[in-house]
Each structure stands twice: as structure tokens, then as C-alpha cells.
Enzyme design. Structure first.
Site, mmCIF file in Angstrom:
data_model
loop_
_atom_site.group_PDB
_atom_site.id
_atom_site.type_symbol
_atom_site.label_atom_id
_atom_site.label_comp_id
_atom_site.label_asym_id
_atom_site.label_seq_id
_atom_site.Cartn_x
_atom_site.Cartn_y
_atom_site.Cartn_z
ATOM 1 N NE ARG A 36 33.890 55.262 61.604
ATOM 2 C CZ ARG A 36 33.949 54.411 60.617
ATOM 3 N NH1 ARG A 36 35.098 53.871 60.285
ATOM 4 N NH2 ARG A 36 32.878 54.079 59.963
ATOM 5 C CG HIS B 223 37.256 49.959 61.782
ATOM 6 N ND1 HIS B 223 36.590 48.774 61.567
ATOM 7 C CD2 HIS B 223 36.726 50.840 60.880
ATOM 8 C CE1 HIS B 223 35.698 48.930 60.592
ATOM 9 N NE2 HIS B 223 35.782 50.167 60.151
ATOM 10 C CG HIS C 50 34.022 51.250 64.037
ATOM 11 N ND1 HIS C 50 32.888 51.397 64.800
ATOM 12 C CD2 HIS C 50 33.619 51.401 62.754
ATOM 13 C CE1 HIS C 50 31.847 51.619 64.008
ATOM 14 N NE2 HIS C 50 32.270 51.621 62.753
ATOM 15 C CD GLU D 28 28.761 54.413 57.271
ATOM 16 O OE1 GLU D 28 29.945 54.706 57.117
ATOM 17 O OE2 GLU D 28 28.300 53.292 57.009
ATOM 18 N NE ARG E 263 38.370 54.242 57.079
ATOM 19 C CZ ARG E 263 37.215 53.591 57.088
ATOM 20 N NH1 ARG E 263 36.501 53.504 55.994
ATOM 21 N NH2 ARG E 263 36.779 52.995 58.181
HETATM 22 C C1 SIN Z 1 30.780 50.782 59.521
HETATM 23 O O1 SIN Z 1 29.875 50.149 59.006
HETATM 24 O O2 SIN Z 1 30.651 51.438 60.546
HETATM 25 C C2 SIN Z 1 32.133 50.708 58.897
HETATM 26 C C3 SIN Z 1 32.186 51.615 57.764
HETATM 27 C C4 SIN Z 1 33.597 52.037 57.566
HETATM 28 O O3 SIN Z 1 34.456 51.749 58.388
HETATM 29 O O4 SIN Z 1 33.851 52.727 56.574
#
Ligand code: SIN
Length: 542
Positions: free
Chosen positions: A281, A342, A236, A115, A377
Site C-alpha cells: 500500500r 485508513h 489506503h 490483496e 500493515r
Molecule cells: C480493503 O478492503 O481494501 C481493506 C482491507 C484492509 O484494509 O485490510
């Protein structure tokens, strides 16, 4: 008889459940869920749990990535503590039977996803339903544990003030609304643990469930618990944009597997950025916002169609099926997305064992500010933080419970907040307040702020708060009124913190102060309630 236990936990997400399962070795636990026990942010978490499990990964890399994401505000002790405990937490969950996705050739080894902001593959996941997999296993164990009582449709309102043997005043339980009977009554405990999750419902658009109304944060704040860093609200980048479904997340893992953000003309939005679509993000959400403002469009798209359809269906079954049910086949067409509120990075400030500054009051999970996240975060660090802090808090709270006597009915002082069982209110007025707060928070305290926008939001909030206080004093207190009062408290804390931070850093971007200012603002934004409801002692050692 007044229900009494050693530990009273509010919230049935991963933080509350894993605390309960560990604390139950030391005493009786009651967990309150305001709706069903599965109506949690955890249950919706798609991406996963970040932990160092890969051959090419090191704890130092995870620490570095987390500090980098936190933009100078993360507490190094919290980062080190949480990251180091990661592999142990994953092994514990595997031992409990959580069905994480595993490598095809090695069914015993978890498959690692990627991610934004992570320099290595380290996201342990259960396809795109990680939170649900964890919730089901922990929820099942809690239901079977004789020392744990899970009460659904029990909504916490406020702490109950009591007096410890040394004369210090401390919480001895909570006032609780039972949705089935409509009664508000006391629940007593030696230690109270707030694990209520976040507050996404303070914004018009959010990936959070209906219940994410910042209840624990507001309860703690009213009692005198210190709050930190509420200006850092994470948006998000990719929430599904669809008129019928407002809060469905499209996991960052889709970009981790090669998904690309494009505008209506098919132009890549993150091209030119060193980390491309896997930038942090705050960077991605602001780039999307800028693209939408430039084109006038109401959304952008996330395109994963270059991947084989079979891979997409297997890796992202929930996203695939949900989109298909809405007429979007993500194997052949891009997904319409927008940023949405989010995650709350700030919260009730706690020490490394989850203690707030109010003796006997703990906070774990999203409601708490441990210092891990700083100003932004890192993806998938939050389920990890919840697990680690529940583990640590269970030991600390068990030791504390051993040193205080069980509270007694005679210790209960009256609920000072509102009126129980008076005139029923008109629901329409309260839904107006809900809508008003969520709209001005979205418009003025969202991704892009300014002094002027914050002042405007503050003025509007003052009016709504007066209205809500009035309702609280004069009308019957019900679930909706309790939530809107909490949402107003959270909005107030976000606006206050954002107004104090006269710079731009991480998730807080202000047009009035567009530059990061380490000389003046390299520290937490901390708020103490000048007039706590209960007049509790606040002598914790944060
Ligand atoms: C996601 O699946 O994008 C959310 C993961 C997160 O917010 O830590």
C-alpha cells in the site's frame, strides 16, 4: 449505585465484541459504545480476514509476507502468534455462523480473495462486506449473552485511579459521559480493556467512520501507557473521490480481481512495478500521489470494466450499488479514487496478551501496537489481529481479574481533567479546532513529510492544544470537546514519532531523510508520557 463489572470494555468492533464473548465465561462484562454499537471501523471493513486456508498456502508464506510488509520492524513473535492462530479463528467464526463467501463447487470451503502484498490467495471474505457480516453475528451474540451489558451512547473520558491491595495504583474504571443524560459518572471494573479502533479522523480525508477519533489511545496515553510507532499511518490507495461521499472505501480486493489504476489519460500508474497494482500500500499510495502531482489532477481512476458485469455485481455488491447511487456504473466506467488515511499501525504498546505497561489496562485491535504490522500493515491482517488478541487477552485478563478485589466507590479519586457541568461552550470554536488539526495533518503529516513540514505542524498544534485545554478547564465538557481533545493528543503523538524517525521506511516517507537507515532506526519509536494525568504506577513487563 455505581455500575461495576469484572471487565469494562471500550469499543464494540470485532476486538471488543470477541473479547466480551470470551471473557463473559469468566465474569461480568460491560461494553461501552460512544455512538451506536454498529458505528465501528469493523462494520466498514470490506476486504476480509487473512488466514492460511488454501491448498497452495503455508503459514510460513503468510509470516514471510507480513514481515516483508513490516519493513524490518515487525515483531517476529507477534507475527508468528497471529498468523498461526488464523485458521482457528476462521473456523470459530464459521462455527458461530458468519456467512463467509464460499466456493461455488464446495459450499463448505471459504472462497479466497487476494490483496496487495500477499503471495497467495488467502483473504476470507463475505463478498465486499466482511466486517459487517462479522459485526452482526458477534453483536447479536453479545446482545443475547446474559453476562454482557452493551451500553450505547456512553463515551469514555479518562481512567479512574485506584489502589490495589498491594498498594500499587492501578485503573479501577472509567469516567463516562452518558449522551442521553449529559451526565459524567464513574464505571468501575477489575480490568479495563481499550478496543476503540483507530484515529483516521485526525486527517481531513479518511476511510474511517466519524467516531474514529483515537479515544482509547488518548485515554491510555494520558494515564501513562506507553505508545509506539505512531508515525506509521496507512493511507489506503483507493478511497472513492466524490464530493458528496468522502469516506467510502474501494476495496483492495478490486485490484485483487484485476482492477487497474490509471490516470486521466488512461495510462497505467503501476506499470513497471514488479507487483504492479498489487504492490504494497505504501508503494501504491505514493505512486498515485506522484501521478496526481505530475498531472495536477485531484484523483486517479480504478478500472475493473474488463470483468463481466455479472461478476462485478456479485463479487462487489456494496461498492457497485454505492457507486451506482452516486451515478457511477463501475461495470462500464472507471472509479475516481484518491488515497486517504485508513489505519493506525502504531498505538498503545502491548505484550503478546494485550497488556499495556499500566497494570490492569489492556489494549486490543487497532488501538494497540503488538508489533505485528511494523512499518506497514499487510492488507486484511487487522481483523485477524483483533480476533487473535481478543482471544489471548480474554485469558490473561480473566486470570488477572481473579487476583484483584472488586473496586469500591470509596476508592474513586476525583476526575482531574476538566470541569463537569460548567459554562456551555460555543460549538463554533471547537469546530474550528477540528478543521484546523485535520487540515494541517493532511497537508504536513500525510503521505510525504519533511522536517520542515513536521515543525510547521507541531507549531500549529501547540496553538490549538492550548485553546482546547483552555476550553476543557473552563467550559462544559461534551462529546465534541472530548473528541477534539483526543484528536489533538493523537496528532501530537504522530508528529512526535515522525519527528524522531529521521529516515524513510514503510509508511513514513520524509523528503528530508529519503533513505532507510537500518543502522540507526531498525527499532520501534517509543514514547512515555513524562507527566501522566493520574500518576499511575507503570510497572508492566513489556
Ligand atoms: C480493503 O478492503 O481494501 C481493506 C482491507 C484492509 O484494509 O485490510
Amino acid at each position: 449505585m455505581i455500575p461495576t463489572s469484572d471487565f469494562l470494555v471500550v469499543g464494540t468492533g470485532v476486538a471488543g465484541l470477541s473479547f466480551a464473548l470470551k471473557a463473559s465465561r469468566h465474569g461480568s462484562v460491560t461494553i461501552l459504545a460512544k455512538k451506536s454499537a454498529e458505528d465501528t471501523n469493523t462494520n466498514l471493513a470490506q476486504g476480509g480476514i487473512a488466514a492460511v486456508m488454501g491448498q497452495d498456502d503455508l503459514l510460513e508464506y503468510h509470516v514471510e509476507d507480513t514481515l516483508d510488509s513490516g519493513c524490518g520492524l515487525s515483531n517476529p513473535l507477534a507475527v508468528k502468534t497471529v498468523v498461526e492462530a488464523g485458521p482457528r479463528m476462521i473456523k470459530e467464526l464459521l462455527g458461530l455462523g458468519v456467512p463467509f463467501s464460499s466456493q461455488i463447487d464446495h459450499p463448505d470451503i471459504p472462497e479466497l480473495g487476494r490483496e496487495g502484498g500477499h503471495s497467495r490467495r488467502r483473504i476470507i471474505h463475505a463478498k465486499d462486506m466482511t466486517g459487517q457480516a462479522v459485526q452482526r453475528v458477534l453483536g447479536g451474540l453479545a446482545a443475547a449473552d446474559p453476562a454482557v451489558t452493551v451500553l450505547e451512547r456512553h463515551q469514555a473520558l479518562d481512567l479512574i485511579l485506584g489502589t490495589a491491595p498491594d498498594g500499587r495504583r492501578r485503573p479501577i474504571g472509567l469516567w463516562v459521559l452518558d449522551a442521553q443524560t449529559g451526565q459524567i459518572s464513574p464505571f468501575l471494573a477489575k480490568v479495563v480493556i481499550l478496543a476503540t479502533g483507530g484515529s483516521g479522523k485526525v486527517y481531513l480525508y479518511t476511510t474511517n467512520p466519524e467516531g474514529a477519533t483515537g479515544d482509547g489511545l488518548a485515554i491510555g496515553w494520558r494515564a501513562g501507557a506507553r505508545v509506539a510507532n505512531m508515525e506509521f499511518v496507512q493511507f489506503h490507495p483507493t478511497c472513492l473521490y466524490h464530493p458528496q461521499v468522502r469516506n467510502f472505501l474501494i476495496s483492495e480486493a478490486v485490484r485483487g480481481e484485476g482492477g487497474r489504476l490509471i490516470d486521466h489519460e488512461g495510462r497505467p500508474i503501476m506499470e513497471g512495478h514488479p507487483r504492479g497494482d498489487l504492490a504494497l500500500r505504501d508503494v501504491v499510495a505514493l505512486a498515485i500521489d506522484a501521478s496526481m502531482k505530475q498531472s495536477g489532477a485531484e484523483n486517479v481512476f480504478l478500472d475493473i470494466t474488463h470483468k463481466p458485469a455479472a461478476f462485478i455485481r456479485d463479487r462487489f455488491p456494496k461498492i457497485h450499488d454505492t457507486c451506482l447511487s452516486l451515478g457511477i456504473d463501475i461495470t462500464v466506467e472507471p472509479i475516481p479514487v484518491v488515497p486517504a488515511a485508513h489505519y493506525q499501525c502504531g498505538g498503545l504498546q502491548v505484550d503478546i496478551d494485550g497488556r499495556t505497561n499500566v497494570p490492569g489496562l489492556y489494549a486490543i485491535g487497532e488501538v494497540a501496537a503488538t508489533g505485528l504490522h511494523g512499518a506497514n500493515r499487510l492488507a486484511s491482517n487487522s481483523l485477524l489481529e483483533a480476533l487473535v488478541m481478543a482471544d489471548r487477552a480474554s485469558s490473561a485478563a480473566a486470570a488477572e481479574a481473579r487476583s484483584v478485589p472488586a473496586p469500591a466507590a470509596a476508592d474513586i479519586s476525583p476526575w482531574p481533567s476538566g470541569r463537569i457541568g460548567s459554562v456551555p461552550k460555543e460549538a463554533v470554536l471547537i469546530s474550528h479546532s477540528w478543521d484546523e488539526i485535520r487540515r494541517f495533518m493532511w497537508n504536513y503529516v500525510g503521505l510525504v513529510r519533511s522536517d520542515q513540514r513536521l515543525a510547521m505542524a507541531s507549531k500549529r498544534l501547540d496553538l490549538v492544544k492550548n485553546e482546547i485545554d483552555d476550553f476543557f478547564r473552563n467550559f462544559e465538557v461534551d462529546a465534541d470537546l472530548i473528541e477534539v481533545r483526543n484528536i489533538a493528543a493523537v496528532a501530537d503523538l504522530i508528529i512526535s514519532c515522525a519527528t524522531m524517525r529521521k529516515e524513510s521506511r514503510g509508511l513514513h516517507y520524509s523528503l528530508s531523510w529519503p533513505v532507510r537507515d537500518d543502522r540507526r532506526f531498525l527499532g520501534d519509536t517509543v514514547l512515555d508520557n513524562p507527566a501522566p494525568l493520574l500518576g499511575l504506577d507503570r510497572t508492566g513487563s513489556l
